[in-house]
Design a protein around this motif. Structure first.
Motif, short mmCIF file in Angstrom:
data_model
loop_
_atom_site.label_atom_id
_atom_site.label_comp_id
_atom_site.label_asym_id
_atom_site.label_seq_id
_atom_site.Cartn_x
_atom_site.Cartn_y
_atom_site.Cartn_z
N GLU A 123 1.13 -1.26 0.26
CA GLU A 123 0.18 -0.25 0.10
C GLU A 123 1.12 1.73 -0.31
OE1 GLU A 123 -2.97 -0.86 3.24
OE2 GLU A 123 -4.04 -2.11 1.91
N ARG A 124 1.99 1.86 -1.17
CA ARG A 124 2.86 2.35 -1.39
C ARG A 124 3.62 2.69 -0.40
NH1 ARG A 124 -1.10 7.10 -3.67
NH2 ARG A 124 1.53 7.73 -4.05
N ARG A 125 3.64 1.64 0.98
CA ARG A 125 4.70 1.63 1.55
C ARG A 125 6.02 0.33 1.91
NH1 ARG A 125 -0.12 4.20 4.13
NH2 ARG A 125 0.68 5.80 5.12
N ALA A 126 7.06 0.79 2.83
CA ALA A 126 8.30 -0.46 2.52
C ALA A 126 8.00 -0.29 4.56
CB ALA A 126 8.74 0.39 1.60
N ILE A 127 7.72 -2.25 3.86
CA ILE A 127 7.28 -2.85 4.92
C ILE A 127 8.67 -3.13 5.68
CG2 ILE A 127 7.13 -3.87 7.02
CD1 ILE A 127 4.06 -4.04 5.33
N PRO A 128 10.14 -2.73 6.35
CA PRO A 128 11.67 -3.75 6.38
C PRO A 128 11.31 -5.30 6.22
CG PRO A 128 11.35 -1.38 7.79
CD PRO A 128 10.18 -1.89 7.08
#
Length: 209
Positions: free
Chosen positions: A112-117
């Protein structure tokens, strides 16, 4: 507020005192928006000297079981099971960032347009990553996605034949950005640079399924 599944997992991995400490530390990091030990030790709400707080936090962060595999991977696995259906296509981005003498390799899940490490490591040298460091970092996270279809995304640093072949052997799709001086075969045995083809170059990728 820390999600409930975080709390359940952390209670299993930490002692009572360690769990209370991390319950204070995590909201503090969120409010301060930084992870500098000196800053956190100054604002950490323990009735001891700043230097004692700094040593206490340092000892906690040096605990041998505070590792990505023991603490973070189980949380990622729970998150995937909860929010992603089996067989879903998921995008994993690989990137490298350098600040002074720090050279960080990062693997993240795009959601959702985010980067989860997912996984990160410090490279032993400055400059671009190599094939060995790229595959070593990816090998840490790919087993987490055995029930999903994965597409690996990378910028021009990662557009190599070796990496593409390695990903293909793993059954992983990829989308890697091409350099404008990359040569393509326009006719049999006729090779031209992309920037010589008379087209407007926007984002050029090599893509494999």
């Amino acid at each position: 507020m820390i999600p409930t599944f975080y709390l359940i997992h952390l209670k299993k991995q930490l002692s009572s005192a360690q769990f209370k400490l991390i319950g204070i530390l995590l909201p503090l990091i969120q409010s301060e928006k930084q992870v500098r030990l000196e800053r956190l030790s100054r604002v950490f709400p323990y009735p001891i000297t700043t230097e004692s707080r700094r040593r206490k936090l340092q000892r906690f962060l040096d605990l041998p079981h505070l590792t990505i595999s023991l603490i973070w991977f189980p949380l990622i696995t729970y998150w995937l099971i909860t929010y992603c259906r089996v067989g879903q296509t998921l995008s994993i981005a690989i990137d490298r960032s350098q600040w002074g003498r720090i050279n960080l390799f990062m693997v993240s899940l795009i959601w959702e347009r985010r980067a989860i490490p997912l996984y990160w490591s410090l490279l032993p040298k400055l400059g671009n990553s190599n094939f060995e460091s790229q595959t070593t970092n990816l090998q840490q996270v790919l087993p987490l996605f055995s029930e999903y279809k994965v597409i690996v995304l990378g910028d021009r640093e990662f557009c190599s034949v070796d990496l593409g072949n390695w990903l293909r052997e793993k059954g992983v799709s990829f989308c890697l950005r091409l350099k404008k001086n990359h040569c393509v075969e326009t006719e049999h045995l006729v090779w031209q640079r992309l920037d010589e083809l008379g087209i407007v170059l926007l984002n050029l990728f090599i893509f494999s399924r």
